[in-house]
Write a protein that holds these residues in place. Structure first.
Motif, PDB file in Angstrom:
ATOM      1  N   TYR A   1     -15.046  11.171 -19.438  1.00  0.00           N
ATOM      2  CA  TYR A   1     -15.483   9.804 -19.142  1.00  0.00           C
ATOM      3  C   TYR A   1     -14.726   9.193 -17.975  1.00  0.00           C
ATOM      4  O   TYR A   1     -14.720   7.988 -17.800  1.00  0.00           O
ATOM      5  CB  TYR A   1     -15.322   8.912 -20.370  1.00  0.00           C
ATOM      6  CG  TYR A   1     -16.169   9.326 -21.536  1.00  0.00           C
ATOM      7  CD1 TYR A   1     -17.541   9.521 -21.370  1.00  0.00           C
ATOM      8  CD2 TYR A   1     -15.611   9.518 -22.790  1.00  0.00           C
ATOM      9  CE1 TYR A   1     -18.335   9.902 -22.443  1.00  0.00           C
ATOM     10  CE2 TYR A   1     -16.395   9.906 -23.863  1.00  0.00           C
ATOM     11  CZ  TYR A   1     -17.755  10.097 -23.694  1.00  0.00           C
ATOM     12  OH  TYR A   1     -18.532  10.466 -24.740  1.00  0.00           O
ATOM     13  N   GLY A   2     -14.036  10.044 -17.194  1.00  0.00           N
ATOM     14  CA  GLY A   2     -13.217   9.553 -16.086  1.00  0.00           C
ATOM     15  C   GLY A   2     -13.953   8.578 -15.174  1.00  0.00           C
ATOM     16  O   GLY A   2     -13.459   7.488 -14.907  1.00  0.00           O
ATOM     17  N   ASP A   3     -15.138   8.959 -14.728  1.00  0.00           N
ATOM     18  CA  ASP A   3     -15.881   8.104 -13.805  1.00  0.00           C
ATOM     19  C   ASP A   3     -16.179   6.746 -14.424  1.00  0.00           C
ATOM     20  O   ASP A   3     -16.061   5.712 -13.776  1.00  0.00           O
ATOM     21  CB  ASP A   3     -17.214   8.779 -13.432  1.00  0.00           C
ATOM     22  CG  ASP A   3     -16.985  10.026 -12.603  1.00  0.00           C
ATOM     23  OD1 ASP A   3     -15.830  10.188 -12.138  1.00  0.00           O
ATOM     24  OD2 ASP A   3     -17.926  10.818 -12.439  1.00  0.00           O
ATOM     25  N   THR A   4     -16.565   6.804 -15.697  1.00  0.00           N
ATOM     26  CA  THR A   4     -16.909   5.562 -16.384  1.00  0.00           C
ATOM     27  C   THR A   4     -15.742   4.587 -16.365  1.00  0.00           C
ATOM     28  O   THR A   4     -15.865   3.431 -15.944  1.00  0.00           O
ATOM     29  CB  THR A   4     -17.271   5.875 -17.847  1.00  0.00           C
ATOM     30  OG1 THR A   4     -18.242   6.899 -17.852  1.00  0.00           O
ATOM     31  CG2 THR A   4     -17.788   4.662 -18.550  1.00  0.00           C
ATOM     32  N   VAL A   5     -14.573   5.090 -16.837  1.00  0.00           N
ATOM     33  CA  VAL A   5     -13.413   4.213 -16.937  1.00  0.00           C
ATOM     34  C   VAL A   5     -12.994   3.720 -15.565  1.00  0.00           C
ATOM     35  O   VAL A   5     -12.773   2.519 -15.347  1.00  0.00           O
ATOM     36  CB  VAL A   5     -12.253   4.950 -17.627  1.00  0.00           C
ATOM     37  CG1 VAL A   5     -11.031   4.062 -17.705  1.00  0.00           C
ATOM     38  CG2 VAL A   5     -12.664   5.393 -19.018  1.00  0.00           C
ATOM     39  N   LEU A   6     -12.921   4.647 -14.609  1.00  0.00           N
ATOM     40  CA  LEU A   6     -12.458   4.257 -13.277  1.00  0.00           C
ATOM     41  C   LEU A   6     -13.397   3.232 -12.646  1.00  0.00           C
ATOM     42  O   LEU A   6     -12.953   2.264 -12.040  1.00  0.00           O
ATOM     43  CB  LEU A   6     -12.336   5.492 -12.383  1.00  0.00           C
ATOM     44  CG  LEU A   6     -11.101   6.346 -12.672  1.00  0.00           C
ATOM     45  CD1 LEU A   6     -11.091   7.573 -11.768  1.00  0.00           C
ATOM     46  CD2 LEU A   6      -9.818   5.534 -12.471  1.00  0.00           C
TER      47      LEU A   6
END
Lengths: 218, 50, 243
Positions: B8-13
């Motif tokens: 979910y890296g993109d989501t959080v960033l």
């Protein structure tokens, strides 16, 4: 008060506005919807209550700026302000006149438009009932919006922005009554809520409208 | 340094990026408006007193 | 020249803000950065939501502020209508844009969060819908301030709009709840421990909430001062023109 009401009604009719324009607008919206979503009668029947309520709401909205605009321009609003009639009375009469020339015809004509959108047979009485109960609230809330923007040039768009969010509860409960009625479900709860909103706005909002109008006439 | 954000890296960033950008824009605009308003007032007050 | 409220209070407000503002700004920056860094770097992932749980440190404080800013505007509007206290009206005007940005952050982070969790950017969930309606209320309020030239008329009209709008916002909240049941979980920070998010998440969350509140206070001080300066400039210009 009665004299003012009669005068307002006459003005609205002479301007060809009142009955004619609001109803024609309602008709056009109803006719355009099938072009937009397709002629399938099951789909139309499903969305008919919502579309009819939206059409009624927009027709109401369109005629709001006429509530005070003419009186503001020719100065008769200042006369009304100095008359013995309290401002709360004036705005109530204005809202009543608006309802009689816009809301009431819409209620009466709505079954006909329901027919165009293949509204199920059980739905008609509930559609009319919800509109009869709900459109007075639309007129009263609209009068408040019109009073807020009365002195502004090109206030129409701003007024829509102010009034439409205030229409949300009325629209939700009104459309819910019509939808449940059309689907043959129980309608008591939303009907009571709708009646409550209408009663509350009629009782309280004229004070706010009068306050705002006095500020604008200062 | 960077924590492992998993899939979910993109989501959080992106959530952090959008929010921080919005906050920074708001703060920057507020400060700029404040400076402008104060400068204008000082100019006029200087004209009156001077 | 006018009553004491019209002149003395803005001056006193400016003097207070000169003292308070630097401290609040520093405190807000430190708290906000500390909270967000703590939340982003030093909290574990949730076993179900993975790392997306970190969005909570932005989403929840922004959502709380979105509502509380409107509430603060309601209080200052009432103070203005009752006491005719100019700073009060200007504070409401100054707060509105901050509120709308908070609403926007809550909506956007919610959409970004909802995409992987609920599988959709947007759903007509009661809370989402209510925030969208709140956003519209902010828009109307700000637009009305912009549209009116006379500052006192604008203050009066927007104050009444704020009060009427508050009633209708609450009504809409109930109407929307009635209209559609939601996807959101129940209260996240209630006193009932069973419903609560775990402590590892909630402590940095509290820090972030404090940071958002402090940031809001600093911004309102700054923006209200801007409005006072602007109004004073306008008054002086008008006086110059008169001779």
């Amino acid at each position: 008060m009665i004299a003012l009401l009669i005068r307002d009604m006459k003005l609205a009719m002479r301007a060809g506005g009142g009955f004619g324009l609001g109803l024609s607008f309602f008709l056009i919206v109803t006719v355009l919807v099938p072009f937009g979503v397709g002629p399938e009668s099951t789909l139309l029947a499903k969305i008919a209550p919502g579309i009819l309520w939206l059409g009624a709401l927009l027709a109401c909205l369109l005629s709001l700026d006429r509530i005070f605009a003419l009186d503001w321009e020719d100065g008769s609003l200042d006369l009304l302000a100095t008359s013995p009639l309290p401002m709360e009375g004036v705005v109530t009469v204005k809202a009543t006149a608006h309802w009689l020339t816009t809301g009431l015809p819409l209620c009466l004509a709505s079954p006909l438009f329901g027919l165009l959108l293949s509204l199920p047979a059980e739905g008609y009485q509930w559609l009319v009932a919800s509109l009869v109960l709900g459109t007075p609230a639309l007129s009263v809330i609209g009068t408040f919006g019109a009073a807020l923007t009365v002195g502004l040039k090109r206030g129409g768009l701003l007024m829509s922005l102010l009034v439409l969010p205030l229409y949300v509860p009325t629209l939700i409960f009104g459309a819910e009554v019509a939808r449940r009625g059309a689907e043959g479900l129980a309608t008591t709860t939303p009907l009571l809520m709708l009646a409550g909103i209408t009663a509350g706005t009629i009782a309280l909002l004229p004070f706010a409208s009068a306050l705002v109008l006095r500020v604008n006439l200062r | 340094m960077m924590p492992d954000l998993g899939k979910y890296g993109d989501t959080v960033l992106s959530a952090y990026a959008v929010s921080i950008v919005l906050l920074v824009i708001m703060v920057a605009l507020s400060i700029r408006a404040s400076r402008k308003a104060r400068a204008e007032l000082q100019k006029i007050e200087g004209r009156r007193n001077g | 020249m006018g009553s004491i409220w019209e002149y003395a209070n803005p001056v006193k407000f400016i003097r207070t803000s000169e003292i308070v503002l630097p401290w609040v700004s520093i405190l807000a920056t430190v708290t906000l950065i500390a909270g967000l860094v703590w939340g982003f770097f030093f909290t574990p992932d949730d076993y179900r939501q993975g790392s997306t749980v970190k969005i909570i440190y932005l989403h929840v404080p922004a959502a709380l502020m979105a509502i509380n800013v409107w509430f603060m505007m309601l209080v200052t509007s009432l103070v203005w209508l009752i006491r005719r206290h100019h700073v009060s009206a200007l504070a409401a005007k100054a707060a509105a844009p901050v509120g709308i940005i908070m609403t926007l952050i809550a909506l956007v982070t919610g959409a970004i969060w909802g995409q992987p969790m609920w599988g959709t950017w947007w759903a007509w969930d009661p809370r989402l819908t209510s925030f969208l309606i709140l956003f519209l209320f902010y828009l109307g309020y700000i637009a009305l301030w912009e549209a009116i030239d006379n500052p006192d008329t604008a203050a009066d009209l927007t104050a009444v709009l704020c009060i009427v709008g508050s009633v209708f916002a609450v009504l809409s909240r109930y109407a929307v709840n009635f209209w559609n049941q939601g996807l959101h979980q129940g209260a996240s920070l209630s006193l009932d421990k069973k419903e609560n998010v775990a402590d590892v998440f909630s402590t940095p969350l509290y820090v972030c909430i404090a940071g958002f509140v402090l940031l809001f206070i600093a911004l309102v001080f700054l923006r209200t001062r801007t409005e006072i300066h602007k109004r004073r400039t306008k008054a002086l210009l008008a006086r110059e023109r008169l001779g």
